[in-house]
Enzyme design. Structure first.
Site, PDB file in Angstrom:
ATOM      1  N   ARG A   1      18.928  -8.059 -49.973  1.00 34.62           N
ATOM      2  CA  ARG A   1      18.702  -7.056 -48.912  1.00 34.62           C
ATOM      3  C   ARG A   1      17.401  -6.277 -49.134  1.00 34.62           C
ATOM      4  NH1 ARG A   1      23.613  -7.020 -46.041  1.00 34.62           N
ATOM      5  NH2 ARG A   1      25.312  -7.588 -47.407  1.00 34.62           N
TER       6      ARG A   1
ATOM      7  N   ASN B   1      17.276  -1.720 -35.735  1.00 37.65           N
ATOM      8  CA  ASN B   1      18.062  -2.076 -36.918  1.00 37.65           C
ATOM      9  C   ASN B   1      18.382  -3.556 -36.753  1.00 37.65           C
ATOM     10  OD1 ASN B   1      19.852  -2.596 -38.933  1.00 37.65           O
ATOM     11  ND2 ASN B   1      21.072  -0.747 -38.630  1.00 37.65           N
TER      12      ASN B   1
ATOM     13  N   HIS C   1      17.920   1.409 -41.301  1.00 39.17           N
ATOM     14  CA  HIS C   1      19.119   0.842 -41.932  1.00 39.17           C
ATOM     15  C   HIS C   1      20.071   1.982 -42.235  1.00 39.17           C
ATOM     16  CE1 HIS C   1      17.227  -3.003 -42.162  1.00 39.17           C
ATOM     17  NE2 HIS C   1      16.148  -2.409 -42.626  1.00 39.17           N
ATOM     18  N   ILE C   2      21.303   1.820 -41.812  1.00 42.73           N
ATOM     19  CA  ILE C   2      22.313   2.857 -42.028  1.00 42.73           C
ATOM     20  C   ILE C   2      22.561   3.022 -43.525  1.00 42.73           C
ATOM     21  CG2 ILE C   2      24.762   3.405 -41.655  1.00 42.73           C
ATOM     22  CD1 ILE C   2      24.470   1.764 -38.969  1.00 42.73           C
ATOM     23  N   SER C   3      22.662   1.894 -44.223  1.00 42.14           N
ATOM     24  CA  SER C   3      22.915   1.929 -45.668  1.00 42.14           C
ATOM     25  C   SER C   3      21.585   1.927 -46.424  1.00 42.14           C
ATOM     26  CB  SER C   3      23.745   0.708 -46.079  1.00 42.14           C
ATOM     27  OG  SER C   3      22.997  -0.486 -45.883  1.00 42.14           O
TER      28      SER C   3
ATOM     29  N   ARG D   1      21.523  -2.027 -52.808  1.00 41.67           N
ATOM     30  CA  ARG D   1      22.569  -3.048 -52.638  1.00 41.67           C
ATOM     31  C   ARG D   1      22.102  -4.392 -53.229  1.00 41.67           C
ATOM     32  NH1 ARG D   1      24.516  -2.854 -46.588  1.00 41.67           N
ATOM     33  NH2 ARG D   1      26.146  -4.195 -47.469  1.00 41.67           N
TER      34      ARG D   1
ATOM     35  N   PRO E   1      22.839  -8.082 -35.369  1.00 43.57           N
ATOM     36  CA  PRO E   1      24.180  -8.621 -35.544  1.00 43.57           C
ATOM     37  C   PRO E   1      25.129  -7.706 -36.314  1.00 43.57           C
ATOM     38  CG  PRO E   1      22.584  -9.824 -36.894  1.00 43.57           C
ATOM     39  CD  PRO E   1      21.807  -8.949 -35.947  1.00 43.57           C
ATOM     40  N   ASN E   2      26.344  -7.689 -35.839  1.00 44.85           N
ATOM     41  CA  ASN E   2      27.475  -6.982 -36.468  1.00 44.85           C
ATOM     42  C   ASN E   2      27.421  -5.463 -36.317  1.00 44.85           C
ATOM     43  OD1 ASN E   2      28.802  -9.373 -37.501  1.00 44.85           O
ATOM     44  ND2 ASN E   2      27.061  -9.546 -38.883  1.00 44.85           N
TER      45      ASN E   2
ATOM     46  N   GLU F   1      11.899   0.915 -38.257  1.00 44.56           N
ATOM     47  CA  GLU F   1      13.022   0.132 -38.777  1.00 44.56           C
ATOM     48  C   GLU F   1      14.054   1.090 -39.375  1.00 44.56           C
ATOM     49  OE1 GLU F   1      11.665  -2.163 -42.073  1.00 44.56           O
ATOM     50  OE2 GLU F   1      13.585  -3.179 -42.387  1.00 44.56           O
TER      51      GLU F   1
ATOM     52  N   HIS G   1      16.359  -9.555 -43.197  1.00 40.45           N
ATOM     53  CA  HIS G   1      16.047 -10.236 -44.453  1.00 40.45           C
ATOM     54  C   HIS G   1      15.658 -11.695 -44.268  1.00 40.45           C
ATOM     55  CE1 HIS G   1      18.069  -6.589 -45.603  1.00 40.45           C
ATOM     56  NE2 HIS G   1      19.230  -7.010 -45.139  1.00 40.45           N
TER      57      HIS G   1
ATOM     58  N   TYR H   1      29.359   1.666 -44.048  1.00 42.21           N
ATOM     59  CA  TYR H   1      28.765   2.042 -42.750  1.00 42.21           C
ATOM     60  C   TYR H   1      29.468   3.209 -42.047  1.00 42.21           C
ATOM     61  CZ  TYR H   1      26.391  -2.419 -43.466  1.00 42.21           C
ATOM     62  OH  TYR H   1      25.642  -3.439 -43.993  1.00 42.21           O
TER      63      TYR H   1
ATOM     64  N   ALA I   1      21.312  -8.179 -40.485  1.00 46.15           N
ATOM     65  CA  ALA I   1      20.996  -9.202 -41.494  1.00 46.15           C
ATOM     66  C   ALA I   1      19.699  -9.952 -41.182  1.00 46.15           C
ATOM     67  CB  ALA I   1      22.153 -10.184 -41.603  1.00 46.15           C
TER      68      ALA I   1
ATOM     69  N   ASP J   1       7.306 -11.631 -35.705  1.00 51.02           N
ATOM     70  CA  ASP J   1       6.283 -12.132 -34.777  1.00 51.02           C
ATOM     71  C   ASP J   1       6.408 -11.489 -33.404  1.00 51.02           C
ATOM     72  OD1 ASP J   1       5.171 -13.717 -36.711  1.00 51.02           O
ATOM     73  OD2 ASP J   1       5.985 -15.608 -35.958  1.00 51.02           O
TER      74      ASP J   1
ATOM     75  N   ARG K   1      33.642  -2.545 -39.484  1.00 46.98           N
ATOM     76  CA  ARG K   1      33.058  -3.314 -40.599  1.00 46.98           C
ATOM     77  C   ARG K   1      32.802  -2.408 -41.802  1.00 46.98           C
ATOM     78  NH1 ARG K   1      26.533  -4.363 -39.885  1.00 46.98           N
ATOM     79  NH2 ARG K   1      26.940  -5.708 -41.672  1.00 46.98           N
TER      80      ARG K   1
HETATM   81  C1  DQA Z   1      21.932  -2.936 -42.274  1.00 51.28           C
HETATM   82  C2  DQA Z   1      21.723  -3.523 -43.678  1.00 51.28           C
HETATM   83  C3  DQA Z   1      21.668  -5.030 -43.619  1.00 51.28           C
HETATM   84  O1  DQA Z   1      21.464  -5.561 -44.911  1.00 51.28           O
HETATM   85  C4  DQA Z   1      22.975  -5.593 -43.081  1.00 51.28           C
HETATM   86  O2  DQA Z   1      22.903  -6.991 -42.981  1.00 51.28           O
HETATM   87  C5  DQA Z   1      23.349  -4.967 -41.768  1.00 51.28           C
HETATM   88  C6  DQA Z   1      23.150  -3.532 -41.588  1.00 51.28           C
HETATM   89  C7  DQA Z   1      22.114  -1.400 -42.313  1.00 51.28           C
HETATM   90  O3  DQA Z   1      22.074  -0.805 -41.254  1.00 51.28           O
HETATM   91  O4  DQA Z   1      22.328  -0.825 -43.383  1.00 51.28           O
HETATM   92  O5  DQA Z   1      23.891  -5.611 -40.894  1.00 51.28           O
HETATM   93  O6  DQA Z   1      20.778  -3.197 -41.501  1.00 51.28           O
END
Ligand code: DQA
Length: 142
Positions: free
Chosen positions: A111, A74, A100-102, A107, A9-10, A98, A80, A22, A77, A87, A17
């Site tokens: 997270r 990725n 994560h950009i950040s 943070r 998502p997002n 896995e 978490h 990001y 959210a 599963d 965003r």
């Molecule tokens: C994220 C970090 C997550 O906590 C956040 O909800 C995201 C992006 C990252 O790529 O840093 O949507 O996965």
């Protein structure tokens, strides 16, 4: 070598965003960057993004039936919160990295929990878009 790059998502809102976290590059920029890298290495790559948890579960299951060798995920959210994604990854037994950009560890406290980490063969955090390239290379060299 056939890899699925799955974004939650997002992540379709990259560039818009929270650019301080990001960056200003878009989801399309991300896809193009990974595609160019995979093309140069002869890796077959597909991309999926969804804002819906169940869709992400469906894409992971499809990867099994379509015989993918690796998944770069990725989960946004859902990282978490989602036992369902954990599963699904356990069900298909496809090695998953896995990304994560950040740097999620630097943070908010919420997270710092990741369900997907329990099955991921590697987790890459805080390397920006390059984290996806590192994930692809890790899977292809494995
Ligand atoms: C994220 C970090 C997550 O906590 C956040 O909800 C995201 C992006 C990252 O790529 O840093 O949507 O996965």
């Amino acid at each position: 070598m056939k890899i699925l790059v799955l974004n939650g998502p997002n992540l379709n809102m990259l560039g818009v965003r929270e650019p301080d976290i990001y960056g200003r590059s878009t989801y399309t920029d991300l896809i193009n960057m990974i595609k160019d890298h995979c093309d140069s290495k002869g890796i077959e790559v597909s991309f999926k993004q969804s804002n819906h948890e169940g869709d992400l579960v469906d894409y992971i299951q499809q990867a099994y039936f379509e015989k993918y060798d690796g998944i770069v995920i990725n989960p946004g959210a859902y990282t978490h919160t989602s036992v369902a994604l954990l599963d699904a990854l356990k069900a298909v037994s496809i090695p998953a990295v896995e990304v994560h950009i950040s740097d999620v560890d630097a943070r908010e406290e919420f997270r710092q929990i990741s369900y997907v980490s329990k099955i991921a063969v590697k987790t890459i955090k805080g390397h920006g878009f390059d984290g996806y390239i590192e994930a692809v290379d890790f899977l292809s060299e494995r």
